[in-house]
Design an enzyme around this catalytic site. Structure first.
Site, short mmCIF file in Angstrom:
data_model
loop_
_atom_site.label_atom_id
_atom_site.label_comp_id
_atom_site.label_asym_id
_atom_site.label_seq_id
_atom_site.Cartn_x
_atom_site.Cartn_y
_atom_site.Cartn_z
N GLY A 1 0.93 -1.13 0.00
CA GLY A 1 0.00 0.00 0.00
C GLY A 1 0.96 1.17 0.00
O GLY A 1 1.89 1.19 0.78
N THR A 2 0.77 2.13 -0.87
CA THR A 2 1.87 3.05 -1.03
C THR A 2 1.42 4.38 -1.59
O THR A 2 0.26 4.57 -1.92
CB THR A 2 2.90 2.41 -1.98
OG1 THR A 2 4.02 3.26 -2.07
CG2 THR A 2 2.31 2.29 -3.37
N THR A 3 2.37 5.31 -1.67
CA THR A 3 2.14 6.54 -2.42
C THR A 3 3.36 6.77 -3.27
O THR A 3 4.48 6.80 -2.76
CB THR A 3 1.98 7.74 -1.48
OG1 THR A 3 1.10 7.42 -0.44
CG2 THR A 3 1.46 8.94 -2.24
#
Lengths: 256, 217
Positions: free
Chosen positions: A55-57
């Site tokens: 899960g990231t940006t």
């Protein structure tokens, strides 16, 4: 000896030992790590590599003379366990071309390794550094042809002699799109408004760095599966610079 | 036979949601509320000019989001309840209105799915904004809600400053709404803005072509 420039999490003790080494001892340490990675790889078992799904940006932005590609550093398993706080999601596929990945880390590592190999072969054949578009097309081919099995999207950014700084995004099903700035990952939903409002074409390096750091900090502040430190890579004709902004140096906003 | 040839359109049986963007901000001397105007049922837009800012009293408004029917009903009930209560002074407190909304939301939590932001001005505490998500009551300097609000979390975190002027708050609200409408498929249309201060409430409608433009437009 070329080293695979991919992210592998090591235990804290090993990381500490590595810091105290120098010269030949350090090279041996890295070599042992690489061999270990290859062995793990050949067993097709990624369970020992921490960080099953990111899960990231991630984001990439073009500025006057180059591109900045950036990401957070958290890898999570499920929604509540942070399996790595300091993973580097920015993968170098060639001298001036970087990729960052959103989605399953295992898929991403497999695709980028294959892309790196194909790209180096391609650049030897062409006898010149590869175009950013070539790198992005290789990723796109891999994503499109394996769209049933893969679950990863990529942002490819870099600099080449023909068109200068460029950013390409390859989405989940294999669509390839060129954009002046792009964001991705679970944390990106929270910053669509911010990047739409704040992006200007032809920013300077300082403005672009501030823009990327702010955007990533805002996303990490709202998304619980993004966090840690901010990794930025600045790619220009002259050099590639890796900047890490640790948690306590991130910009603070009104409620902090 | 006619049912097979012309199947009933999906939107007749889909629940009508406001799928929206709402925002309320305090400034020095009052509050500004804003909303978009799109009401969707499944994939269709069933109303493109709905005003989601509903008056609860002269100087207290609420912004509706979630299921359109639920939100409208709560607003009407609270409007009625506020009228019933006899007030020594002229204005009911914003806190009272918010508490009434919260009581309904909390008591009927399982049946209702609506999120109202209550904002207004009263003599005691000036401009206030209350979020009443799912039965929670929380006073905040600003609040955003609705499906479009996810996209502007980063923007409002970065741009909000305490003690903005009335003009700056109105611009802040219109900018935030425009950015959310640009990215959320369930938000769109025009922007309704209501400014409440000690002199009363002023309603304004910003049409689509008057909205600010950002980089990619």
């Amino acid at each position: 000896m070329r080293l695979a420039n991919t992210s592998v999490a090591v235990s804290d003790e090993r990381a500490h030992t590595a810091q105290s080494l120098s010269g030949d001892a350090y090279a041996t340490f890295i070599h042992d790590l690489y061999v270990e990675f290859l062995i793990m790889d050949s067993h097709h078992s990624y369970s020992q590599v921490k960080g099953v799904s990111t899960g990231t940006t991630i984001l990439a932005v073009k500025f006057n003379g180059g591109v900045i590609i950036g990401s957070d550093s958290r890898a999570s398993m499920g929604e509540s366990y942070v399996s790595s706080k300091t993973i580097n999601k920015l993968i170098q596929v060639h001298d001036r071309i970087f990729c960052c990945i959103a989605g399953s880390l295992a898929d991403a590592q497999a695709v980028t390794k294959m892309a790196k190999f194909q790209l180096s072969f391609h650049s030897i054949q062409m006898e010149s550094p590869p175009l950013v578009k070539a790198a992005a097309s290789i990723m796109r081919e891999l994503c499109y042809n394996n769209k049933e099995e893969l679950q990863a999207g990529f942002i490819t950014a870099g600099w080449d002699r023909k068109k200068g700084p460029q950013i390409y995004v390859v989405s989940l099903g294999g669509m390839l799109l060129s954009q002046p700035y792009t964001i991705g990952g679970s944390g990106s939903t929270y910053i669509y408004g911010y990047v739409d409002a704040k992006f200007k074409p032809d920013m300077s390096l300082e403005e672009a760095t501030q823009f990327s750091t702010n955007a990533l900090a805002l996303a990490m502040g709202r998304d619980n599966v993004s966090g840690g430190v901010v990794h930025l890579v600045v790619i220009t004709e002259a050099e590639v610079k890796h900047v890490v902004v640790p948690g306590n140096k991130l910009p603070k906003f009104h409620d902090e | 036979m006619s049912e097979e040839l012309f199947p009933e359109p999906e939107w007749l049986s889909e629940e009508v949601k406001t799928g929206t963007t709402i925002i309320a901000v305090t400034f020095d001397g009052g509050v500004v509320l804003g909303s978009d105007s799109r009401v969707s049922a499944g994939e269709s837009v069933v109303n493109r000019v709905m005003n989601k800012l509903s008056p609860l009293h002269d100087k207290i408004y609420c912004a509706l989001s979630g299921s359109a029917a639920d939100a409208q009903t709560i607003a009407e009930i609270v409007n009625y309840q506020l009228d019933c209560i006899k007030h020594e002074e002229d204005d009911p407190l914003v806190c009272s209105a918010a508490t009434l909304v919260k009581n309904i939301s909390y008591k009927y939590k399982e049946e209702l799915s609506a999120h109202l932001i209550v904002a207004g001005w009263d003599r005691k505490k000036g401009g206030q904004v209350y979020a009443t998500l799912n039965g929670l009551l929380s006073r905040q300097p600003f609040a955003i809600g609705g499906s479009g609000s996810f996209y502007i979390n980063g923007f409002v975190d970065a741009e909000y400053r305490k003690n903005m002027t009335k003009r700056e708050s109105q611009e802040f609200v219109v900018n935030a709404l425009t950015l959310a409408m640009g990215r959320d498929g369930s938000s769109g249309g025009v922007a309704y803005v209501v400014t409440i201060d000690k002199d009363g409430a002023e309603e304004k409608c910003v049409l689509g072509n008057e909205l600010p433009k950002f980089f990619d437009e």
